[in-house]
Design a protein around this motif. Sequence first.
Motif, PDB file in Angstrom:
ATOM      1  N   GLY A   1      34.505 -22.467  10.985  1.00  0.00           N
ATOM      2  CA  GLY A   1      35.564 -23.036  10.154  1.00  0.00           C
ATOM      3  C   GLY A   1      35.575 -22.484   8.749  1.00  0.00           C
ATOM      4  O   GLY A   1      35.202 -21.340   8.491  1.00  0.00           O
ATOM      5  N   GLY A   2      35.994 -23.312   7.801  1.00  0.00           N
ATOM      6  CA  GLY A   2      36.126 -22.870   6.417  1.00  0.00           C
ATOM      7  C   GLY A   2      37.246 -21.865   6.285  1.00  0.00           C
ATOM      8  O   GLY A   2      38.403 -22.151   6.573  1.00  0.00           O
TER       9      GLY A   2
ATOM     10  N   VAL B   1      38.504 -29.564  -0.523  1.00  0.00           N
ATOM     11  CA  VAL B   1      39.508 -28.876   0.294  1.00  0.00           C
ATOM     12  C   VAL B   1      39.147 -27.401   0.407  1.00  0.00           C
ATOM     13  O   VAL B   1      38.974 -26.708  -0.598  1.00  0.00           O
ATOM     14  CB  VAL B   1      40.914 -29.040  -0.311  1.00  0.00           C
ATOM     15  N   GLY B   2      39.016 -26.933   1.643  1.00  0.00           N
ATOM     16  CA  GLY B   2      38.749 -25.529   1.893  1.00  0.00           C
ATOM     17  C   GLY B   2      39.889 -24.894   2.660  1.00  0.00           C
ATOM     18  O   GLY B   2      41.048 -25.273   2.511  1.00  0.00           O
TER      19      GLY B   2
ATOM     20  N   GLU C   1      29.076  -8.987   1.725  1.00  0.00           N
ATOM     21  CA  GLU C   1      29.603 -10.340   1.558  1.00  0.00           C
ATOM     22  C   GLU C   1      30.758 -10.357   0.555  1.00  0.00           C
ATOM     23  O   GLU C   1      30.615  -9.866  -0.570  1.00  0.00           O
ATOM     24  CB  GLU C   1      28.500 -11.280   1.081  1.00  0.00           C
ATOM     25  N   TYR C   2      31.873 -10.936   0.967  1.00  0.00           N
ATOM     26  CA  TYR C   2      33.027 -11.092   0.076  1.00  0.00           C
ATOM     27  C   TYR C   2      32.951 -12.477  -0.569  1.00  0.00           C
ATOM     28  O   TYR C   2      33.553 -13.438  -0.102  1.00  0.00           O
ATOM     29  CB  TYR C   2      34.337 -10.938   0.852  1.00  0.00           C
ATOM     30  N   ALA C   3      32.164 -12.583  -1.605  1.00  0.00           N
ATOM     31  CA  ALA C   3      31.931 -13.877  -2.237  1.00  0.00           C
ATOM     32  C   ALA C   3      32.907 -14.098  -3.390  1.00  0.00           C
ATOM     33  O   ALA C   3      33.324 -13.164  -4.069  1.00  0.00           O
ATOM     34  CB  ALA C   3      30.498 -13.958  -2.751  1.00  0.00           C
ATOM     35  N   HIS C   4      33.252 -15.376  -3.609  1.00  0.00           N
ATOM     36  CA  HIS C   4      34.099 -15.779  -4.733  1.00  0.00           C
ATOM     37  C   HIS C   4      33.442 -16.962  -5.424  1.00  0.00           C
ATOM     38  O   HIS C   4      33.963 -18.077  -5.404  1.00  0.00           O
ATOM     39  CB  HIS C   4      35.501 -16.168  -4.252  1.00  0.00           C
TER      40      HIS C   4
ATOM     41  N   ASP D   1      33.632 -22.378  -2.404  1.00  0.00           N
ATOM     42  CA  ASP D   1      32.398 -23.154  -2.323  1.00  0.00           C
ATOM     43  C   ASP D   1      32.467 -24.167  -1.181  1.00  0.00           C
ATOM     44  O   ASP D   1      31.485 -24.378  -0.463  1.00  0.00           O
ATOM     45  CB  ASP D   1      32.146 -23.863  -3.650  1.00  0.00           C
ATOM     46  N   ALA D   2      33.648 -24.804  -1.005  1.00  0.00           N
ATOM     47  CA  ALA D   2      33.814 -25.755   0.100  1.00  0.00           C
ATOM     48  C   ALA D   2      33.693 -25.043   1.443  1.00  0.00           C
ATOM     49  O   ALA D   2      33.035 -25.534   2.368  1.00  0.00           O
ATOM     50  CB  ALA D   2      35.158 -26.463  -0.016  1.00  0.00           C
ATOM     51  N   ASN D   3      34.316 -23.883   1.556  1.00  0.00           N
ATOM     52  CA  ASN D   3      34.251 -23.123   2.808  1.00  0.00           C
ATOM     53  C   ASN D   3      32.826 -22.694   3.127  1.00  0.00           C
ATOM     54  O   ASN D   3      32.390 -22.738   4.283  1.00  0.00           O
ATOM     55  CB  ASN D   3      35.161 -21.892   2.720  1.00  0.00           C
ATOM     56  N   GLN D   4      32.091 -22.270   2.109  1.00  0.00           N
ATOM     57  CA  GLN D   4      30.708 -21.870   2.326  1.00  0.00           C
ATOM     58  C   GLN D   4      29.858 -23.035   2.811  1.00  0.00           C
ATOM     59  O   GLN D   4      29.004 -22.884   3.681  1.00  0.00           O
ATOM     60  CB  GLN D   4      30.113 -21.289   1.031  1.00  0.00           C
ATOM     61  N   GLU D   5      30.106 -24.218   2.241  1.00  0.00           N
ATOM     62  CA  GLU D   5      29.348 -25.398   2.655  1.00  0.00           C
ATOM     63  C   GLU D   5      29.677 -25.781   4.094  1.00  0.00           C
ATOM     64  O   GLU D   5      28.799 -26.182   4.866  1.00  0.00           O
ATOM     65  CB  GLU D   5      29.657 -26.561   1.703  1.00  0.00           C
TER      66      GLU D   5
END
Length: 722
Positions: free
Chosen positions: A62-63, A500-501, A40-43, A50-54
């Motif tokens: 998407g995201g 905003v993602g 996983e390439y987490a930030h 965080d928005a993209n993950q949600e």
Amino acid sequence: MEKLSAFVLRRKGLVALLALLAFFVGMGATPIAIQRLSEEYAHPGMPAFDANQEIVKTYGNGGYQRPFVPVVVLPEGQRADASKEAIGRAFGAVAAKLPQARVVSYADTSDPRLIGSDGRTTFGLVFPGTYSDGSPPGGGLGETPDESPVIVEAMTPHLPPGTEVHVTGLDTLAPSVDAGGVDVPAKIGFGVLAAVVVLVLVFRSALALVPILISVLSIFASFVVILLLTMVMTVHDVALTTMPLLGLGIAVDYSLLLVARWREEQAGGFRGDEAVHRAMAGAGRAVLFSGVAVAIGLMTMVVLPVPFLRSLGIAGVIIAAMSVAATLTVLPVLLALAGRRLDRRAATGRRFAREADAGRAWSAWARGVVRLSRPAALACGGLLIVLSFTALGADLGLPESRDLKTSGPGRDGIAALTGAGIPAGVITPIDVLVTGDPAAAVDRLRRVEGVAAVLAPTTDTWRRQGTAVVSVLPVAENGSAAGEATVTRIRDGAPAGVRVGGNAAQSMDFQARAYGAFPWMLALIGLVTFVMLAWAFRSLLLPLKAIVLNLLSLGAVIGAMVLLWQFGWGTAALLGIQPTGSIGEFVPLTIFAFLYGLSMDYEVFILARMREEYDRTGDTRQAVVEGVGRTGRLVTSAALILFISFAALAMTPELDVKVFASGLALGILLDATLIRGILVPAVVAMMGRWNWWLPGWAARLLRVSPSPLRDETPERVPQPVG
């Protein structure tokens, strides 16, 4: 070093037993550690991430994911607004074929901005979610499965005869890559083979296998540490690719230096433990300081709040530490027990007898550089400065469509869009997550400068669990300066409940987080390096020169990357792939972290020998000639092994790995030739006796003996003996 050498040689049996134990435990731990690595390439903590993950968690697509953009061009005489039902059926067929997808078109929104000025060109967005091969949303550019054939096949039967369907988007325009990924064992095997060939050419005996054994031991022992770390923290699988190749390089480097010095002592008439003690006294310190230099550079990534970069740095620090430990403990025992037998063939020949003297070719080269030190420094330094200035124009953002494929269906789709007056920015939509009623947010987003359209369908694929996902289509592509400015305006004007993602926002967050504190971090690393080298070399100017030349080398590497990947100079010819117009957000940081230590590695080898010769002769120019003559072959051989390893990695199909590895290979090449071969000896020769100056106050602070200025005769250029 003498105490450490005496300690391990008094316990040869115990050291050998512990080395075997570490080897076998490492062999067992390696497959377990590999299974526990994260992909996983987490930030975490970055707003866009965080928005993209949600968004992905709620909608399954998407995201950060880049959409496919189907472009429909109806036959002459037909208009998109009159064919709304057919367009709806066509995009509905895509949704049925890709059940995880989120799809939008003119049929869902009736937004006239989705129709071109010719009236017959329209487009939509397809966020496929989980791809047909089961892979999750996201991934590097060009590494996601191409769903274009599926989309075209699903849409065509529902559209009027003669309709053209082109699927475009950044992924369809990206350079083609093999989804198979990096063949790590093959790359490591190639690197090992290259190392064996180079070492055989250097030693001409079975002694060539000793550095390989030390390297293998270091790598397996490092995986034991990695396994332990996975029990308390997340370690990314970038360690699997990086650690073996880096270990192959630096462990062989350190072993090569110590073995070569041991052979030199053997040629000088010393035998048994005494030869090992003398080799450790001369080369052991250089190995230790080189390992510390590598670790200092890699600490840049360890302190970053980006897990996969942190894993990269941790893996590098571990392999550097293990390489130093194995070289300074196990290797002396190997040399004492079996060195003479392994080196028997060379020891009986003329080649071994000449080990007591510096290499003739490198000594001759050094004399030439000393004689022409000023023009050599000006020419070489000038080239590196030009490359460093080129680095200032590095584009770390997302690629733009204009820099990607120039032909094919993706390019045809872009041409159809722009030919109908639709801005190219629509292929890089910005996903926005809205909590509550999206109507007010949509109205506000539409008024933002640089926004072409805002798409907010009311279907359940766009509204779930009290949230709505909205796609904002910019006029300019996100990878451009105008596109990034649009993202900034959207974020600045976003009301409460709007997150905003998207690709661009996450990239911008990463750059701000990773590079925001970089100048301060660079200053701290420079200070620590300066103190360490000042203590090692008993000098104030040598450490300063080493740091400046190192930074100049790194700037030149980034400049070369700009020429290769951003401007595309020779990219297709050298790497068989089209450049992307961008060098990537993570590349300068990772290249700095790796090359800072590796470059300093070589410089420590050379300067340590120069310092030793200066203390013996009191003549700077003689020290330069002798230092380069003694270390030139070793540094070149070590650099060649690393260059081949990273060049092999650059042949991998994955674009991100290809960019990263090509940068490291270029850096090793530039450093071993222009920096260590020309600039270092030229600058040291020009600085003369000031190289070795350490006043009393500084010596007291460093707790070493002072090094006062000596009188020299700088006009004399050392000549070959005999």
